[in-house]
Design a protein around this motif. Structure first.
Motif, short mmCIF file in Angstrom:
data_model
loop_
_atom_site.label_atom_id
_atom_site.label_comp_id
_atom_site.label_asym_id
_atom_site.label_seq_id
_atom_site.Cartn_x
_atom_site.Cartn_y
_atom_site.Cartn_z
N ALA A 120 -36.90 45.78 50.40
CA ALA A 120 -36.58 45.49 51.16
C ALA A 120 -37.74 43.41 51.57
CB ALA A 120 -35.97 45.63 53.37
N VAL A 121 -36.65 42.81 51.39
CA VAL A 121 -36.77 41.20 51.05
C VAL A 121 -36.06 40.43 52.13
CG1 VAL A 121 -37.98 39.31 48.87
CG2 VAL A 121 -37.84 41.70 49.02
N SER A 122 -37.58 39.69 52.71
CA SER A 122 -36.64 38.90 53.69
C SER A 122 -36.22 37.47 53.43
CB SER A 122 -37.33 38.41 55.23
OG SER A 122 -36.88 37.85 55.69
N VAL A 180 -27.18 41.91 58.03
CA VAL A 180 -26.83 43.44 59.07
C VAL A 180 -26.20 42.05 59.93
CG1 VAL A 180 -27.51 44.74 60.91
CG2 VAL A 180 -28.03 44.14 58.54
N ALA A 181 -26.61 41.41 60.90
CA ALA A 181 -25.57 40.02 60.92
C ALA A 181 -24.37 40.17 60.88
CB ALA A 181 -26.52 38.51 61.35
N THR A 182 -23.45 39.65 59.71
CA THR A 182 -22.47 39.71 58.76
C THR A 182 -22.00 40.96 58.31
OG1 THR A 182 -23.16 38.44 56.98
CG2 THR A 182 -23.03 37.47 58.66
N SER A 210 -33.06 47.65 61.04
CA SER A 210 -31.66 47.18 61.16
C SER A 210 -30.33 47.60 59.82
CB SER A 210 -31.49 45.41 60.62
OG SER A 210 -32.76 45.31 61.72
N ILE A 211 -31.15 47.14 58.62
CA ILE A 211 -30.33 47.87 57.56
C ILE A 211 -30.56 49.15 57.90
CG2 ILE A 211 -30.56 48.60 55.58
CD1 ILE A 211 -31.64 46.29 54.64
N GLY A 212 -31.34 50.15 58.05
CA GLY A 212 -31.34 51.92 58.69
C GLY A 212 -30.49 51.99 59.48
N ASN A 213 -30.25 51.03 60.56
CA ASN A 213 -29.15 51.72 61.82
C ASN A 213 -28.01 51.52 61.21
OD1 ASN A 213 -30.97 52.57 64.14
ND2 ASN A 213 -31.34 50.61 64.54
N ALA A 214 -27.51 50.34 60.10
CA ALA A 214 -26.06 50.33 59.74
C ALA A 214 -25.79 51.46 58.84
CB ALA A 214 -26.65 48.31 58.79
N LEU A 215 -27.08 51.79 57.97
CA LEU A 215 -26.29 52.86 57.22
C LEU A 215 -26.25 54.09 57.94
CD1 LEU A 215 -29.32 51.97 54.22
CD2 LEU A 215 -26.76 51.79 54.28
N LEU A 221 -32.59 53.21 65.50
CA LEU A 221 -34.35 53.38 64.81
C LEU A 221 -34.72 52.21 65.39
CD1 LEU A 221 -33.62 53.37 61.02
CD2 LEU A 221 -34.82 55.37 61.98
N ALA A 222 -35.43 52.53 66.02
CA ALA A 222 -35.86 51.35 66.96
C ALA A 222 -35.87 49.71 66.95
CB ALA A 222 -37.21 50.99 68.17
#
Ligand code: GDP
Ligand code: ZN
Length: 359
Positions: A120-122, A180-182, A210-215, A221-222
């Motif tokens: 993951a790269v921001s 994850v926002a959009t 955030s990606i983990g939760n979306a998947l 995941l906190a």
């Protein structure tokens, strides 16, 4: 086929496949049952078996080498007694291994049987190319396939520019621009991960949870936002080291993976810098340092504008790091404690210096 444990459908959510089932045949005949290890404690482990979660004893007689020790993601053969015991591990397809820097020269397996390492790269921060290359190398080194998730696209100034820079750093690696926002890119990412086992790597705050939760389709995941609300020092109630994803597949998220920063990257090196390795084969001297040597194909390619100078810099840095890890491993194999201690001390000094310059 009619054994009470032959129904593996419960395990398929955790990554069990026909190939694993075939590999397990001998263990079944011996009355053992398969289970995937969720987390390891001292002398025992939590695992998910066909009939549900179990705690199994790990016999003290198992090898002391941490590389052979059971870890999250391993497939185990358990003796299904009232107190189940771990009898064997299936051979690992791949793993994520970190050379545990300070305490010993042993590699440390952070996760076993990992198909895809998502780096993951921001997009909301300047690109750190050296760090990206290391995370990629870590993925390649353990035998997994790296995929790059560019995160926080909604906050990016120029996502396309970063994407093309990343593409030049990582030829042949799938890159997905996500938010994850959009919701951008999440379906593409989920499809890339498929039914396999995935880990998310990258520095803190880039959006891994955030990606983990979306998947996962659930807030398991906190994320940083929640962690901040909780305040420091409060532990999350449940840890989910290994969870099935909504679209199939499995996500591994362990404290060790979260802490990954410096890696044993020797094997991954060639693939991350494939074009430099290829060019180097044409250098006049076999031990060319691609510096001022005559007949250097790498320097020629740089002069011709075919390879960026900073690719060579990155290659050199990673090579130094890999050489350092190799030296420590050799010292360990020789069992030469004095030399080893000396080597570790001087290498650690060099590495901390190197790291401070890099990260
Ligand atoms: P981790 O430390 O890598 O697991 O990162 P987190 O998932 O905890 O995210 C760090 C912070 O970035 C949190 O406050 C998230 O809400 C935020 N974040 C994560 N993904 C996105 C995104 O796609 N867009 C925006 N705007 N913020 C995000
Ligand atoms: Zn050369």
């Amino acid at each position: 086929m009619t054994s009470p444990f032959s129904n593996s459908s419960a395990l398929s959510r955790y990554g069990w496949t026909q190939a694993l089932d075939d590999a397990f045949a001998g263990h079944r005949e011996a009355g053992l049952v398969p289970a995937r290890i969720l987390r390891v404690h001292r002398g025992s482990c939590d695992a998910i078996a066909e009939h549900g979660p179990v705690r199994a004893t790990i016999p003290a007689s198992r090898s002391a080498d941490p590389v052979d020790a059971p870890c999250t993601g391993d497939w185990a053969a358990l003796r299904p007694d009232r107190d189940p015991e771990l009898v064997a591990l299936l051979a690992r397809r791949s793993s994520v291994v970190r050379a545990s820097a300070a305490r010993s020269s042993h590699g440390q397996v952070l996760a076993a049987n990992v198909d895809t390492v998502v780096v993951a790269v921001s997009l909301a921060a300047p690109l750190n190319a050296a760090r990206l290359e290391r995370f990629l190398a870590l993925g390649w080194a353990g035998g997994a396939r790296p995929v790059i998730a560019l995160t926080k696209a909604d906050l990016a100034a120029d996502a396309a520019a970063v994407e093309s820079e990343v593409r030049s750093l990582a030829p042949g690696v799938d890159i997905v621009v996500t938010s994850v926002a959009t919701g951008q890119g999440m379906d593409v990412l989920a499809a890339l991960l498929g039914e396999g086992t995935t880990v998310l790597l990258g520095p803190s705050g880039v959006g891994k949870s955030s990606i983990g939760n979306a998947l996962l389709g659930e807030e398991l995941l906190a994320t940083g936002a929640v962690r901040a609300q909780d305040g420091k020092g409060r532990h999350t109630t449940v840890r989910r080291e290994l969870v099935p994803l909504r679209a199939g597949g499995v996500l591994i998220d362990t404290p060790g993976l979260r802490a990954v920063s410096l890696h044993d990257a020797a094997d991954g090196l060639e693939q991350v810098f494939a074009e430099i390795e290829r060019l180097a084969e044409s250098c006049r001297f076999g031990d060319c340092a691609h510096d001022t040597e005559p007949g250097c194909a790498v320097q020629a390619a740089i002069r011709a504008g075919e390879v960026a100078e900073r690719r060579l810099d990155g290659y050199r840095k990673l090579q130094r790091e890999a050489a350092w890890e190799a030296a420590r491993t050799d010292a360990r194999l020789r069992g030469d404690r004095v030399n080893r201690q000396k080597a570790i001390t001087s290498h650690l000094r060099a590495t901390y210096k190197f790291r401070d310059q890099q990260l």
